[in-house]
Scaffold this active site. Sequence first.
Site, PDB file in Angstrom:
ATOM      1  N   CYS A 173      -4.855 -17.858  13.321  1.00  0.00           N
ATOM      2  CA  CYS A 173      -4.617 -17.075  14.542  1.00  0.00           C
ATOM      3  C   CYS A 173      -4.859 -17.980  15.741  1.00  0.00           C
ATOM      4  O   CYS A 173      -5.623 -18.938  15.646  1.00  0.00           O
ATOM      5  CB  CYS A 173      -5.588 -15.901  14.637  1.00  0.00           C
ATOM      6  SG  CYS A 173      -5.404 -14.695  13.312  1.00  0.00           S
ATOM      7  N   ASP A 202     -12.613  -0.909  12.280  1.00  0.00           N
ATOM      8  CA  ASP A 202     -12.904  -0.940  10.846  1.00  0.00           C
ATOM      9  C   ASP A 202     -14.321  -1.435  10.610  1.00  0.00           C
ATOM     10  O   ASP A 202     -14.929  -2.069  11.469  1.00  0.00           O
ATOM     11  CB  ASP A 202     -11.888  -1.853  10.144  1.00  0.00           C
ATOM     12  CG  ASP A 202     -10.493  -1.257  10.148  1.00  0.00           C
ATOM     13  OD1 ASP A 202     -10.365  -0.093   9.732  1.00  0.00           O
ATOM     14  OD2 ASP A 202      -9.548  -1.944  10.580  1.00  0.00           O
ATOM     15  N   ARG A 254      -9.984  -8.568   9.107  1.00  0.00           N
ATOM     16  CA  ARG A 254      -9.794  -9.572   8.045  1.00  0.00           C
ATOM     17  C   ARG A 254     -10.649 -10.796   8.317  1.00  0.00           C
ATOM     18  O   ARG A 254     -10.302 -11.914   7.945  1.00  0.00           O
ATOM     19  CB  ARG A 254      -8.320  -9.991   7.945  1.00  0.00           C
ATOM     20  CG  ARG A 254      -7.402  -8.885   7.520  1.00  0.00           C
ATOM     21  CD  ARG A 254      -6.091  -9.380   6.897  1.00  0.00           C
ATOM     22  NE  ARG A 254      -5.336  -8.227   6.467  1.00  0.00           N
ATOM     23  CZ  ARG A 254      -4.300  -7.697   7.149  1.00  0.00           C
ATOM     24  NH1 ARG A 254      -3.864  -8.277   8.248  1.00  0.00           N
ATOM     25  NH2 ARG A 254      -3.706  -6.619   6.709  1.00  0.00           N
ATOM     26  N   ARG A 300       7.179  -0.027   2.187  1.00  0.00           N
ATOM     27  CA  ARG A 300       6.956  -1.176   3.064  1.00  0.00           C
ATOM     28  C   ARG A 300       5.820  -2.053   2.563  1.00  0.00           C
ATOM     29  O   ARG A 300       4.897  -1.564   1.919  1.00  0.00           O
ATOM     30  CB  ARG A 300       6.667  -0.729   4.502  1.00  0.00           C
ATOM     31  CG  ARG A 300       5.539   0.271   4.665  1.00  0.00           C
ATOM     32  CD  ARG A 300       5.832   1.127   5.909  1.00  0.00           C
ATOM     33  NE  ARG A 300       4.720   1.958   6.362  1.00  0.00           N
ATOM     34  CZ  ARG A 300       4.456   3.175   5.876  1.00  0.00           C
ATOM     35  NH1 ARG A 300       5.146   3.670   4.885  1.00  0.00           N
ATOM     36  NH2 ARG A 300       3.452   3.884   6.374  1.00  0.00           N
ATOM     37  N   LYS A 331      -3.704   4.235   6.435  1.00  0.00           N
ATOM     38  CA  LYS A 331      -4.091   4.741   7.761  1.00  0.00           C
ATOM     39  C   LYS A 331      -3.724   6.217   7.858  1.00  0.00           C
ATOM     40  O   LYS A 331      -2.670   6.611   7.383  1.00  0.00           O
ATOM     41  CB  LYS A 331      -3.292   4.013   8.836  1.00  0.00           C
ATOM     42  CG  LYS A 331      -3.641   2.560   8.991  1.00  0.00           C
ATOM     43  CD  LYS A 331      -2.835   1.927  10.115  1.00  0.00           C
ATOM     44  CE  LYS A 331      -1.676   1.087   9.616  1.00  0.00           C
ATOM     45  NZ  LYS A 331      -2.019  -0.033   8.782  1.00  0.00           N
ATOM     46  N   CYS A 356     -12.457  -8.587  14.070  1.00  0.00           N
ATOM     47  CA  CYS A 356     -11.302  -8.603  13.152  1.00  0.00           C
ATOM     48  C   CYS A 356     -11.623  -7.977  11.797  1.00  0.00           C
ATOM     49  O   CYS A 356     -12.639  -8.274  11.181  1.00  0.00           O
ATOM     50  CB  CYS A 356     -10.851 -10.044  12.944  1.00  0.00           C
ATOM     51  SG  CYS A 356      -9.513 -10.178  11.742  1.00  0.00           S
ATOM     52  N   ASP A 414      -8.176   3.550   9.271  1.00  0.00           N
ATOM     53  CA  ASP A 414      -7.858   3.082   7.930  1.00  0.00           C
ATOM     54  C   ASP A 414      -8.935   3.614   6.994  1.00  0.00           C
ATOM     55  O   ASP A 414     -10.119   3.370   7.221  1.00  0.00           O
ATOM     56  CB  ASP A 414      -7.856   1.541   7.909  1.00  0.00           C
ATOM     57  CG  ASP A 414      -6.502   0.994   7.520  1.00  0.00           C
ATOM     58  OD1 ASP A 414      -6.107   1.202   6.360  1.00  0.00           O
ATOM     59  OD2 ASP A 414      -5.856   0.370   8.382  1.00  0.00           O
ATOM     60  N   CYS A 434     -10.626 -12.779  16.940  1.00  0.00           N
ATOM     61  CA  CYS A 434     -11.262 -11.616  17.533  1.00  0.00           C
ATOM     62  C   CYS A 434     -12.546 -11.339  16.759  1.00  0.00           C
ATOM     63  O   CYS A 434     -12.523 -11.311  15.517  1.00  0.00           O
ATOM     64  CB  CYS A 434     -10.310 -10.425  17.454  1.00  0.00           C
ATOM     65  SG  CYS A 434      -8.619 -10.853  17.957  1.00  0.00           S
ATOM     66  N   ARG A 461       0.824  -1.195   0.000  1.00  0.00           N
ATOM     67  CA  ARG A 461       0.000   0.000   0.000  1.00  0.00           C
ATOM     68  C   ARG A 461       0.869   1.261   0.000  1.00  0.00           C
ATOM     69  O   ARG A 461       0.538   2.243  -0.608  1.00  0.00           O
ATOM     70  CB  ARG A 461      -0.892  -0.010   1.262  1.00  0.00           C
ATOM     71  CG  ARG A 461      -2.099   0.857   1.158  1.00  0.00           C
ATOM     72  CD  ARG A 461      -2.937   0.892   2.448  1.00  0.00           C
ATOM     73  NE  ARG A 461      -3.085  -0.336   3.192  1.00  0.00           N
ATOM     74  CZ  ARG A 461      -4.014  -1.261   2.968  1.00  0.00           C
ATOM     75  NH1 ARG A 461      -4.875  -1.120   1.986  1.00  0.00           N
ATOM     76  NH2 ARG A 461      -4.082  -2.339   3.727  1.00  0.00           N
ATOM     77  N   TYR A 462       1.983   1.211   0.725  1.00  0.00           N
ATOM     78  CA  TYR A 462       2.904   2.342   0.823  1.00  0.00           C
ATOM     79  C   TYR A 462       4.180   1.969   0.089  1.00  0.00           C
ATOM     80  O   TYR A 462       4.606   0.816   0.140  1.00  0.00           O
ATOM     81  CB  TYR A 462       3.253   2.606   2.296  1.00  0.00           C
ATOM     82  CG  TYR A 462       2.088   2.819   3.202  1.00  0.00           C
ATOM     83  CD1 TYR A 462       1.412   4.039   3.223  1.00  0.00           C
ATOM     84  CD2 TYR A 462       1.651   1.813   4.058  1.00  0.00           C
ATOM     85  CE1 TYR A 462       0.339   4.243   4.081  1.00  0.00           C
ATOM     86  CE2 TYR A 462       0.576   2.006   4.912  1.00  0.00           C
ATOM     87  CZ  TYR A 462      -0.076   3.224   4.926  1.00  0.00           C
ATOM     88  OH  TYR A 462      -1.131   3.421   5.771  1.00  0.00           O
TER      89      TYR A 462
HETATM   90  C1  LIG Z   1      -0.941  -0.773   8.345  1.00  0.00           C
HETATM   91  C2  LIG Z   1      -0.157  -1.149   7.155  1.00  0.00           C
HETATM   92  C3  LIG Z   1       1.227  -0.950   7.110  1.00  0.00           C
HETATM   93  C4  LIG Z   1       2.016  -0.375   8.257  1.00  0.00           C
HETATM   94  O1  LIG Z   1       1.781   0.964   8.400  1.00  0.00           O
HETATM   95  P1  LIG Z   1       2.636   1.769   9.485  1.00  0.00           P
HETATM   96  O2  LIG Z   1       1.932   3.072   9.542  1.00  0.00           O
HETATM   97  O3  LIG Z   1       4.024   1.830   8.971  1.00  0.00           O
HETATM   98  O4  LIG Z   1       2.574   1.008  10.766  1.00  0.00           O
HETATM   99  C5  LIG Z   1       1.901  -1.295   5.971  1.00  0.00           C
HETATM  100  N1  LIG Z   1       1.266  -1.828   4.911  1.00  0.00           N
HETATM  101  C6  LIG Z   1      -0.055  -2.033   4.929  1.00  0.00           C
HETATM  102  C7  LIG Z   1      -0.688  -2.633   3.733  1.00  0.00           C
HETATM  103  C8  LIG Z   1      -0.818  -1.699   6.050  1.00  0.00           C
HETATM  104  O5  LIG Z   1      -2.143  -1.932   6.050  1.00  0.00           O
HETATM  105  S1  SF4 Z   2      -7.507  -9.125  14.792  1.00  0.00           S
HETATM  106 FE1  SF4 Z   2      -7.858 -10.711  13.228  1.00  0.00          FE
HETATM  107  S2  SF4 Z   2      -5.822 -11.171  12.401  1.00  0.00           S
HETATM  108 FE2  SF4 Z   2      -5.520 -10.137  14.383  1.00  0.00          FE
HETATM  109  S3  SF4 Z   2      -5.402 -11.815  15.909  1.00  0.00           S
HETATM  110 FE3  SF4 Z   2      -7.515 -11.112  15.865  1.00  0.00          FE
HETATM  111  S4  SF4 Z   2      -8.483 -12.536  14.403  1.00  0.00           S
HETATM  112 FE4  SF4 Z   2      -6.265 -12.673  14.034  1.00  0.00          FE
END
Ligand SMILES: *Cc1c(COP(=O)(O)O)cnc(C)c1O
Ligand code: SF4
Length: 339
Positions: free
Chosen positions: A98, A266, A107, A89, A310, A105, A303, A102, A85-86
């Site tokens: 997991c 989210d 995802r 990184r 974010k 979550c 996000d 949660c 996304r960035y």
């Molecule tokens: C959250 C996230 C990150 C990390 O973001 P930071 O602000 O550096 O902690 C990197 N890539 C993706 C796709 C993310 O969702």
């Molecule tokens: S938030 Fe989602 S990905 Fe993170 S530990 Fe909980 S269930 Fe797993």
Amino acid sequence: MRTGAQFAAAGLIEPGREAAIDAVGARYSVALSRHLAELIDRTDSGDPIARQFVPSTEEMASGSDEFADPIGDGARSPVKGLVHRYPDRVLLMPTLACPVYCRYCFRRNRVGRAAGAPDADELDAAFAYIEDREEIREVILSGGDPLALSDARLARILRRIEAVDHVSVIRIHTRTPVAVPSRVTPGLVGALTLRRRPWMVLHCNHPRELSPEVEAAFARLAGAGVPLLSQSVLLRGVNDDADTLAELMRRLVAAGIKPYYLHHPDRAAGTARFRLTLAEGLDLVRALRGRISGLCQPTYVVDIPGGYGKIPVLDAVPGDRDGEWTLKDFTGREHAYRD
Ligand SMILES: *Cc1c(COP(=O)(O)O)cnc(C)c1O
Ligand code: SF4
């Protein structure tokens, strides 16, 4: 525990609700570790740990303002198991398993389902993607939970990332030390011992999660030289009051952990019961400012739905009507947001 019968036997759902809970489990992954289950106060109907992990039939309803993929991972995934996304990184998700699931979550439509995780060839393709792009300086292992992998698999993945010259930072996002502190074994610590220390971001939402066993697991990680940060999700009915947040952040700092992010919840399908408005979140975060030290202050982030990344909620611009906001992403593009 995973089934309605197990939750009923543990006194965490009412008898007769087993089938309804199993129906939730057929749609979304369910698991609660023995360690966290033992921390639940059965006499408290609003127990903050139970609320995070015990499935509810409310999850079967999803609103028109909710999404299967609320943060837009799919839109930013050039190869399976990797989200870019960035520019500098990437997120690498070698597993979607997991130790606990949660209920809020982001995802939740994918975690715990083997089908979404990359196989060996797909993981090779993800490594090749990283190796081919010198602009990638940081690799973040996420998931799922990377500590759900065996020590040997985790060690292989970490060493492969470490071998890429242009990657100078490895970060691991995990809930395992809180969910299953006994998983932090000498073998795991050995897998984390790299030439360059990986950073670890621990997911923790309530001070009651910080049991003596969990604090001892944190100490084993810190003793191995792993720098520790935390991320928490702001959740209605769990930690949405200033006293609880202040105690959580203070306890984390006392345990040697720097609070990194506080995430606005989210819009994942079936999670309405956890959500609060940006204005409510901002009021809470402002209340923390004078009350706890700067070391204890996480950055409150949201996000932007759709995969735009974010941003600090403090940068959100209020619109003309209550609950309407404009969120500017890191490229300067504006997005309308409604509570
Ligand atoms: C959250 C996230 C990150 C990390 O973001 P930071 O602000 O550096 O902690 C990197 N890539 C993706 C796709 C993310 O969702
Ligand atoms: S938030 Fe989602 S990905 Fe993170 S530990 Fe909980 S269930 Fe797993």
